[in-house]
Scaffold this motif. Structure first.
Motif, PDB file in Angstrom:
ATOM      1  N   GLU A 175      -3.517  -7.720   1.301  1.00 28.41           N
ATOM      2  CA  GLU A 175      -3.770  -6.324   0.926  1.00 28.41           C
ATOM      3  C   GLU A 175      -4.817  -5.698   1.849  1.00 28.41           C
TER       4      GLU A 175
ATOM      5  N   THR B  88      -3.851   0.624  -2.795  1.00 28.95           N
ATOM      6  CA  THR B  88      -3.022  -0.556  -3.031  1.00 28.95           C
ATOM      7  C   THR B  88      -2.069  -0.286  -4.182  1.00 28.95           C
TER       8      THR B  88
ATOM      9  N   VAL C   1       0.823  -1.220   0.000  1.00 25.25           N
ATOM     10  CA  VAL C   1       0.000   0.000   0.000  1.00 25.25           C
ATOM     11  C   VAL C   1       0.852   1.263   0.000  1.00 25.25           C
TER      12      VAL C   1
END
Length: 119
Positions: free
Chosen positions: A43, A29, A12
């Motif tokens: 994620e 992301t 990220v």
């Protein structure tokens, strides 16, 4: 990335909106996916951790009335989560997501540097 980078990892990137209200950040992301449900579990975990740390930093540094977070955006097919403040003194007539024209402004780069301490 939208503006000055506050922090980044292999999953990220956290950046501050380059102009406008002080205290509006984006957690996005690195991998380009359009929707929240397209993210991998790692994620999602990285986004959640970053959002929490951004909220803690904004509360500590700007002392806002509220810190909000939202996943909203139809114009860019790339997942990003907004984390933004409602500054003290914001008129009640403004909705939670509306910018206040008289909100505090300041050095976005300096705030980004300060917020990086929370990571």
């Amino acid at each position: 990335m939208v503006g000055p980078v506050v922090w980044s990892s292999e999953l990220v990137v956290v950046s501050h909106q380059p102009v406008g209200m002080l205290g509006h950040l984006f957690v996005e992301t690195r991998r380009h996916v359009a929707t929240l449900d397209s993210l991998t579990v790692p994620e999602v975990e990285a986004v959640a951790r970053a959002v929490r740390l951004v909220a803690m930093g904004l509360r500590a540094e700007l002392a806002p009335e509220f810190v909000f977070s939202a996943v909203a955006g139809r114009q860019v097919a790339h997942f990003h989560q907004h984390v933004f403040v409602r500054h003290q003194g914001t008129p009640e007539a403004l909705a939670w997501h509306e910018d206040w024209a008289e909100a505090p402004t300041g050095d976005v780069g300096a705030l980004s540097t300060v917020l990086s301490r929370y990571f």
